[in-house]
Structure formats: structure tokens, C-alpha cells
Design an enzyme around this catalytic site. Structure first.
Site, PDB file in Angstrom:
ATOM      1  N   ASP A  31      18.026  11.865 -52.504  1.00 57.40           N
ATOM      2  CA  ASP A  31      18.368  12.638 -53.702  1.00 57.40           C
ATOM      3  C   ASP A  31      19.880  12.576 -53.871  1.00 57.40           C
ATOM      4  OD1 ASP A  31      16.609  15.229 -55.187  1.00 57.40           O
ATOM      5  OD2 ASP A  31      18.749  14.927 -55.616  1.00 57.40           O
ATOM      6  N   GLY A  36      19.235  18.146 -58.032  1.00 54.80           N
ATOM      7  CA  GLY A  36      18.451  18.655 -56.902  1.00 54.80           C
ATOM      8  C   GLY A  36      19.219  19.711 -56.103  1.00 54.80           C
ATOM      9  N   ALA A  75      14.397  11.915 -62.150  1.00 53.12           N
ATOM     10  CA  ALA A  75      14.596  11.517 -63.544  1.00 53.12           C
ATOM     11  C   ALA A  75      15.281  12.642 -64.290  1.00 53.12           C
ATOM     12  CB  ALA A  75      13.257  11.212 -64.208  1.00 53.12           C
ATOM     13  N   ASN A  92      19.439   5.820 -66.210  1.00 48.59           N
ATOM     14  CA  ASN A  92      18.911   6.462 -64.995  1.00 48.59           C
ATOM     15  C   ASN A  92      17.402   6.288 -64.872  1.00 48.59           C
ATOM     16  OD1 ASN A  92      19.347   8.436 -62.649  1.00 48.59           O
ATOM     17  ND2 ASN A  92      17.643   9.329 -63.775  1.00 48.59           N
ATOM     18  N   TYR A 141      13.196   9.961 -73.895  1.00 49.27           N
ATOM     19  CA  TYR A 141      12.667  10.365 -72.585  1.00 49.27           C
ATOM     20  C   TYR A 141      11.284   9.753 -72.360  1.00 49.27           C
ATOM     21  CZ  TYR A 141      10.328  13.216 -69.116  1.00 49.27           C
ATOM     22  OH  TYR A 141       9.583  13.615 -68.038  1.00 49.27           O
ATOM     23  N   HIS A 189      13.039  25.672 -70.105  1.00 47.80           N
ATOM     24  CA  HIS A 189      11.588  25.821 -70.083  1.00 47.80           C
ATOM     25  C   HIS A 189      11.148  27.255 -70.356  1.00 47.80           C
ATOM     26  CE1 HIS A 189      12.056  21.997 -67.779  1.00 47.80           C
ATOM     27  NE2 HIS A 189      11.151  21.664 -68.660  1.00 47.80           N
ATOM     28  N   ILE A 207      10.910  32.372 -79.758  1.00 46.98           N
ATOM     29  CA  ILE A 207       9.707  31.528 -79.865  1.00 46.98           C
ATOM     30  C   ILE A 207      10.005  30.486 -80.931  1.00 46.98           C
ATOM     31  CG2 ILE A 207       7.279  31.371 -80.460  1.00 46.98           C
ATOM     32  CD1 ILE A 207       6.729  34.004 -79.525  1.00 46.98           C
ATOM     33  N   ARG A 221       0.326  24.349 -74.928  1.00 43.08           N
ATOM     34  CA  ARG A 221       0.624  23.376 -73.880  1.00 43.08           C
ATOM     35  C   ARG A 221      -0.380  23.564 -72.737  1.00 43.08           C
ATOM     36  NH1 ARG A 221       2.860  21.649 -77.405  1.00 43.08           N
ATOM     37  NH2 ARG A 221       5.031  21.061 -77.739  1.00 43.08           N
ATOM     38  N   ASP A 285       8.598  18.916 -81.183  1.00 42.83           N
ATOM     39  CA  ASP A 285       7.502  19.602 -80.482  1.00 42.83           C
ATOM     40  C   ASP A 285       6.169  19.354 -81.183  1.00 42.83           C
ATOM     41  OD1 ASP A 285       8.558  20.874 -78.279  1.00 42.83           O
ATOM     42  OD2 ASP A 285       8.914  22.785 -79.300  1.00 42.83           O
TER      43      ASP A 285
HETATM   44  N1  UDP Z   1       9.697  27.314 -76.121  1.00 43.05           N
HETATM   45  C1  UDP Z   1      10.029  28.438 -76.847  1.00 43.05           C
HETATM   46  N2  UDP Z   1      11.177  29.111 -76.516  1.00 43.05           N
HETATM   47  C2  UDP Z   1      12.010  28.702 -75.521  1.00 43.05           C
HETATM   48  C3  UDP Z   1      11.650  27.548 -74.775  1.00 43.05           C
HETATM   49  C4  UDP Z   1      10.491  26.870 -75.107  1.00 43.05           C
HETATM   50  O1  UDP Z   1       9.319  28.839 -77.772  1.00 43.05           O
HETATM   51  O2  UDP Z   1      13.047  29.342 -75.300  1.00 43.05           O
HETATM   52  C5  UDP Z   1       8.470  26.595 -76.465  1.00 43.05           C
HETATM   53  C6  UDP Z   1       8.651  25.137 -76.830  1.00 43.05           C
HETATM   54  O3  UDP Z   1       9.035  24.999 -78.186  1.00 43.05           O
HETATM   55  C7  UDP Z   1       7.254  24.576 -76.542  1.00 43.05           C
HETATM   56  C8  UDP Z   1       6.798  25.433 -75.332  1.00 43.05           C
HETATM   57  O4  UDP Z   1       7.625  26.593 -75.338  1.00 43.05           O
HETATM   58  O5  UDP Z   1       6.402  24.864 -77.634  1.00 43.05           O
HETATM   59  C9  UDP Z   1       6.965  24.724 -74.003  1.00 43.05           C
HETATM   60  O6  UDP Z   1       8.299  24.225 -73.928  1.00 43.05           O
HETATM   61  P1  UDP Z   1       8.971  23.796 -72.565  1.00 43.05           P
HETATM   62  O7  UDP Z   1      10.397  23.428 -72.901  1.00 43.05           O
HETATM   63  O8  UDP Z   1       8.758  24.832 -71.534  1.00 43.05           O
HETATM   64  O9  UDP Z   1       8.158  22.515 -72.115  1.00 43.05           O
HETATM   65  P2  UDP Z   1       7.826  21.143 -72.901  1.00 43.05           P
HETATM   66  O10 UDP Z   1       6.471  21.336 -73.512  1.00 43.05           O
HETATM   67  O11 UDP Z   1       8.904  20.883 -73.888  1.00 43.05           O
HETATM   68  O12 UDP Z   1       7.785  20.124 -71.799  1.00 43.05           O
END
Ligand code: UDP
Length: 329
Positions: A31, A36, A75, A92, A141, A189, A207, A221, A285
């Protein structure tokens, strides 16, 4: 087996290291510690602070440690950043991975487990997502991960590389004993941000989008526990004994969970109310992403131990409550 875990100080890699030990294998961690955490590496496991693109150093490590299989978790993983700084991701995630693979082939190591992503599918035409659906990433990505998947197929044919590429849905949760968990800087996240809003480290939680064509208007999700992901990486070892094996698996629970449902699960786990602000959609999204993981279940005997958001969030809360600042500096 002697397993080199590239990115073994990161979120998913560090959980996999512990699962490898529990299954009787010998992990060695590589790493560069850019993202990390030294403290995430299991006690007693060697950590080599090396860049994955440093072919001479990686080659020496592979030989010195008699590595039989490489798992690759290292990554960059911020979709938004990949749009604004694509070269960072191409160099990367893609070039670096190809250099790692070249070092492996030069050292005669021909078993590889790769972290891919549901982002390789882009916006799916139908749900749940099956492995055979078209892959059309909508950001750099996802594109870099798909490019590596395609390179792996060519290496399997040309050189007999055996590989499994796991397309993760939303990795979440933490070790059941609360010893390691998620700590990203910056954190983007939903679940960790919801904890911060619940505990007052942040004033509120936005949200992103409440007008999606989903039952409650927010994105759905598929959250899958990090230890469940890790177990699949080890369950596939038997399949990699065959030279040239080229395997692709979705890893998700198959259960769609909306952003509002995630927030409710965090409120339930913490016993605290979250102040929510309804914000515009986040670019890129898709409305809903969830997996058909029946292939992994059928071929690897893989079954998520944490099937729902409440059980996943409960483990994440155990980690977060004990480490509100993550691993620290
Ligand atoms: N999300 C949100 N508010 C935040 C962060 C994320 O509403 O402050 C939403 C984002 O738009 C998606 C979901 O939560 O609909 C999951 O996003 P995250 O970034 O956790 O993971 P991803 O699906 O992008 O890998």
C-alpha cells in the site's frame, strides 16, 4: 496461499486481509498509504509501502514473499473527481494496474483477483443487473475499471492468467468486532455522512435528489457488507486453479435500499434524529442500481451474511461510535 493484497490498508482490502488470516492464508500488504491507513493493517501482517506501478519493487516483493495470488484493491474511487481529473484515474487505476500485471507475469504469478464495480454498467436498461448486460460506463472511474477487465481477458488468452473480477455494488459496514471500518478523506459516502449528521459532527445531511422515479423519490442502491465482499474473494480461489480462467461476478445483496431508508437505518442504529436537507440531484447518479448475484451464489456458494441495511449499518455504527474521527492522522 501466500497472497499479496495491493491496497491492503484501505477499506475493503483491510477487511479482506483479516478474512484471509481467518481462512488460513498468509496475506502480505502492499500500500502506498496515500489513502490507506497503517492502523487498518492486521497486527503481524507485513506492510510494504510501495507504489503498485513500481515494477522492480513489486517484482522483488512477489519473489521474496513467494506470492501465489495477487488481490488488487488499490484504486482511486471518487466518481466526481474522475470526471474533473481523468488523468489521475487513467494513470493510477488503469496504467498502474497494467504495470502491476506486467510485474506479476514477469515473476510468474498468474492468479489475480480484481476489484471492479457496478459503475462499469453505466445506467442499466433493466434491473436487477446481471453480468451479461452491456457495459457502458458514464464516467472515467467506471471506464478505467472496464478497460482493466478487458485487458484481463486478453491476458487470460495470451498468458494463461486466471482472474476473477468482482463488480461491487455499494460496499458498506465494518468488522463485527468494531476494530476496523470505513475512513475516507474526503468522505462522500452516504452512510458515514449520515453518522456524522446524527452525532453532530455535521449540522445536516443533504439528500441528492427527491424526484427520482423510485417509490420514495430518492435513489436506490444495493448495500453489501464489506466482510461479505471479502469472503467472495476467498471463495473464488478454487476456480482460479484452472489456467486462463476468466470470471466476472456481481456482488450485491440484490435488495434495493433508498437513500431515505438508509437514513432511517442510521437513525435507528444511533437512536438520534438526522436533520435532512433536500438538495438537487448529484450529476451522474442513476436512479436505481441493484445486483443479480445469483452467479456468485451458484458458482462460489456465496451468500451474504448481512442481507439487509439494518444489519449492515449496525456494524458500521459500532466502528463509527468508537472511532468518530476514523483512524486519525
Ligand atoms: N447521497 C446523498 N447525500 C450525500 C451523499 C450521498 O444523498 O451526502 C446519495 C447519492 O446521491 C446516492 C447515494 O446516496 O444516491 C449513495 O451514494 P454514495 O456516494 O454513498 O455511493 P455511490 O452509489 O455513489 O457509490
Amino acid at each position: 496461499m501466500n497472497v499479496l493484497v495491493v491496497g491492503g490498508a484501505g477499506y475493503i482490502g483491510s477487511h479482506c486481509v483479516r478474512q484471509l488470516i481467518a481462512a488460513g492464508h498468509r496475506p502480505v500488504v502492499l500500500d502506498n498509504l496515500v489513502y490507506g491507513h497503517r492502523a487498518a493493517v492486521a497486527p503481524g501482517v507485513a506492510l510494504h509501502q510501495v507504489n503498485l506501478a513500481d515494477e522492480p519493487a513489486v517484482g522483488k516483493l512477489l519473489r521474496d514473499e513467494a506470492i501465489e495470488l495477487v488481490m488488487h484493491f488499490a484504486a482511486y474511487c471518487y466518481v466526481g473527481e474522475s470526471v474533473t481529473d481523468p488523468l489521475k484515474y487513467y494513470f493510477n487505476n488503469e496504467v498502474g494496474t497494467l504495470q502491476l500485471l506486467r510485474a506479476m507475469l514477469a515473476a510468474g504469478v498468474k492468479k489475480f483477483v480484481f476489484s471492479s464495480t457496478c459503475a462499469t454498467y453505466g445506467t442499466p436498461a433493466t434491473l436487477p443487473i446481471v453480468e451479461t448486460m452491456p457495459q457502458a460506463p458514464i464516467n472515467p472511474y467506471g471506464q478505467t475499471k472496464l478497460d482493466v477487465e478487458n485487458a484481463l481477458k486478453a491476458l487470460a488468452v495470451a498468458h494463461g492468467l486466471s482472474f476473477a473480477a468482482f463488480r461491487y455494488f455499494n460496499a458498506a459496514g465494518a468488522a463485527e468486532d468494531g476494530s476496523i471500518g470505513e475512513d475516507h478523506t474526503p468522505e462522500t459516502h452516504l452512510i458515514p455522512l449520515a453518522f456524522d449528521a446524527a452525532t453532530g459532527r455535521r449540522a445536516q445531511l443533504e439528500i441528492f435528489g427527491t424526484d427520482y422515479p423510485t417509490p420514495d423519490g430518492t435513489c436506490q442502491r444495493d448495500y453489501v457488507h464489506v466482510d461479505d465482499l471479502s469472503r467472495a474473494h476467498i471463495a473464488v480461489f478454487g476456480q482460479l486453479a484452472k489456467p486462463g480462467a476468466a470470471l466476472f461476478y456481481n456482488l450485491g445483496t440484490g435488495r434495493p435500499t433508498s437513500n431515505r431508508e438508509v437514513i432511517r437505518a442510521v437513525e435507528k442504529a444511533t437512536g438520534r434524529k438526522i436533520k435532512i436537507v433536500e438538495a438537487p440531484r448529484r450529476p451522474g447518479d442513476p436512479a436505481a442500481l441493484y445486483a443479480d448475484s445469483s452467479k456468485a451464489q451458484r458458482e462460489l456458494g456465496w451468500k451474504p451474511k448481512f442481507p439487509d441495511i439494518d444489519s449492515i449499518v449496525a456494524t458500521a455504527w459500532k466502528w463509527h461510535a468508537a472511532h468518530p474521527g476514523g483512524y486519525g492522522k
